[in-house]
Scaffold this motif. Structure first.
Motif, short mmCIF file in Angstrom:
data_model
loop_
_atom_site.label_atom_id
_atom_site.label_comp_id
_atom_site.label_asym_id
_atom_site.label_seq_id
_atom_site.Cartn_x
_atom_site.Cartn_y
_atom_site.Cartn_z
N MET A 1 0.86 -1.18 0.00
CA MET A 1 0.00 0.00 0.00
C MET A 1 0.90 1.23 0.00
N GLY A 2 0.57 2.19 -0.82
CA GLY A 2 1.37 3.41 -0.91
C GLY A 2 1.11 4.34 0.26
N HIS A 3 1.91 5.39 0.33
CA HIS A 3 1.80 6.35 1.44
C HIS A 3 0.48 7.10 1.43
N GLN A 4 0.05 7.58 0.27
CA GLN A 4 -1.14 8.43 0.23
C GLN A 4 -2.39 7.72 0.72
N PRO A 5 -2.67 6.48 0.30
CA PRO A 5 -3.86 5.81 0.83
C PRO A 5 -3.82 5.64 2.34
N ILE A 6 -2.64 5.43 2.90
CA ILE A 6 -2.52 5.31 4.35
C ILE A 6 -2.79 6.65 5.01
N LEU A 7 -2.20 7.70 4.48
CA LEU A 7 -2.39 9.03 5.07
C LEU A 7 -3.85 9.46 5.00
N GLU A 8 -4.57 9.03 3.99
CA GLU A 8 -5.98 9.39 3.85
C GLU A 8 -6.86 8.73 4.91
N LEU A 9 -6.33 7.77 5.65
CA LEU A 9 -7.08 7.12 6.73
C LEU A 9 -7.17 7.98 7.99
N TYR A 10 -6.41 9.05 8.04
CA TYR A 10 -6.32 9.89 9.23
C TYR A 10 -6.90 11.27 8.98
N PRO A 11 -7.51 11.87 10.03
CA PRO A 11 -7.94 13.27 9.92
C PRO A 11 -6.74 14.19 10.20
N TRP A 12 -6.58 15.22 9.40
CA TRP A 12 -5.41 16.11 9.51
C TRP A 12 -5.85 17.53 9.85
N GLU A 13 -5.03 18.18 10.69
CA GLU A 13 -5.22 19.60 10.99
C GLU A 13 -3.89 20.16 11.48
N PRO A 14 -3.72 21.46 11.44
CA PRO A 14 -2.45 22.04 11.89
C PRO A 14 -2.18 21.73 13.37
N GLY A 15 -0.93 21.43 13.65
CA GLY A 15 -0.51 21.13 15.01
C GLY A 15 1.00 20.96 15.06
N ILE A 16 1.49 20.60 16.24
CA ILE A 16 2.92 20.40 16.45
C ILE A 16 3.20 18.90 16.56
N CYS A 17 4.08 18.40 15.71
CA CYS A 17 4.46 16.99 15.72
C CYS A 17 5.33 16.71 16.95
N PHE A 18 5.03 15.61 17.63
CA PHE A 18 5.79 15.26 18.83
C PHE A 18 7.25 14.97 18.52
N GLN A 19 7.57 14.54 17.32
CA GLN A 19 8.95 14.23 16.94
C GLN A 19 9.68 15.42 16.33
N HIS A 20 8.94 16.35 15.78
CA HIS A 20 9.55 17.47 15.05
C HIS A 20 8.98 18.82 15.51
N ALA A 25 3.99 24.61 13.39
CA ALA A 25 2.69 24.05 13.04
C ALA A 25 2.71 23.50 11.61
N VAL A 26 2.40 22.22 11.50
CA VAL A 26 2.30 21.52 10.22
C VAL A 26 1.03 20.67 10.28
N GLN A 27 0.67 20.06 9.18
CA GLN A 27 -0.48 19.16 9.18
C GLN A 27 -0.14 17.94 10.04
N THR A 28 -0.97 17.66 11.03
CA THR A 28 -0.74 16.54 11.96
C THR A 28 -2.05 15.82 12.22
N THR A 29 -1.91 14.65 12.83
CA THR A 29 -3.07 13.88 13.28
C THR A 29 -2.79 13.41 14.70
N VAL A 30 -3.82 13.19 15.48
CA VAL A 30 -3.67 12.72 16.85
C VAL A 30 -3.36 11.24 16.84
N VAL A 31 -2.28 10.85 17.55
CA VAL A 31 -1.93 9.43 17.64
C VAL A 31 -2.15 8.88 19.05
N ARG A 32 -2.19 9.73 20.03
CA ARG A 32 -2.45 9.32 21.42
C ARG A 32 -2.99 10.52 22.17
#
Length: 81
Positions: A1-20, A25-32
């Motif tokens: 499965m390519g990256h785009q179909p996987i990324l489309e499984l998540y809701p995205w909004e501006p936020g701060i990535c825990f790793q970066h 503020a970049v497009q992020t999704t809640v993971v926990r």
């Protein structure tokens, strides 16, 4: 499965990535969600590159465990049940 179909499984909004966080503020999704001692709930957010890496690791773990890989669950504990 390519990256785009996987990324489309998540809701995205501006936020701060825990790793970066230095990326700002970049497009992020809640993971926990993290509950603080005061009872507040803080979202742990990940950017698209982190989601791709997390999903790749989950796919590796599924292959090693001999179970089907199901994308869309980055941030959740991996179980081979």
């Amino acid at each position: 499965m390519g990256h785009q179909p996987i990324l489309e499984l998540y809701p995205w909004e501006p936020g701060i990535c825990f790793q970066h966080p230095d990326a700002g503020a970049v497009q992020t999704t809640v993971v926990r969600e993290l509950r603080t001692r005061l009872g507040n709930v803080e979202d742990i957010r990940a950017c698209s590159s982190c989601i791709v890496a997390m999903e790749a690791r989950r796919e590796e773990l599924a292959l090693e465990a001999g179970v089907e890989y199901v994308p869309g669950h980055a941030g959740e504990p991996f179980t081979a049940d």
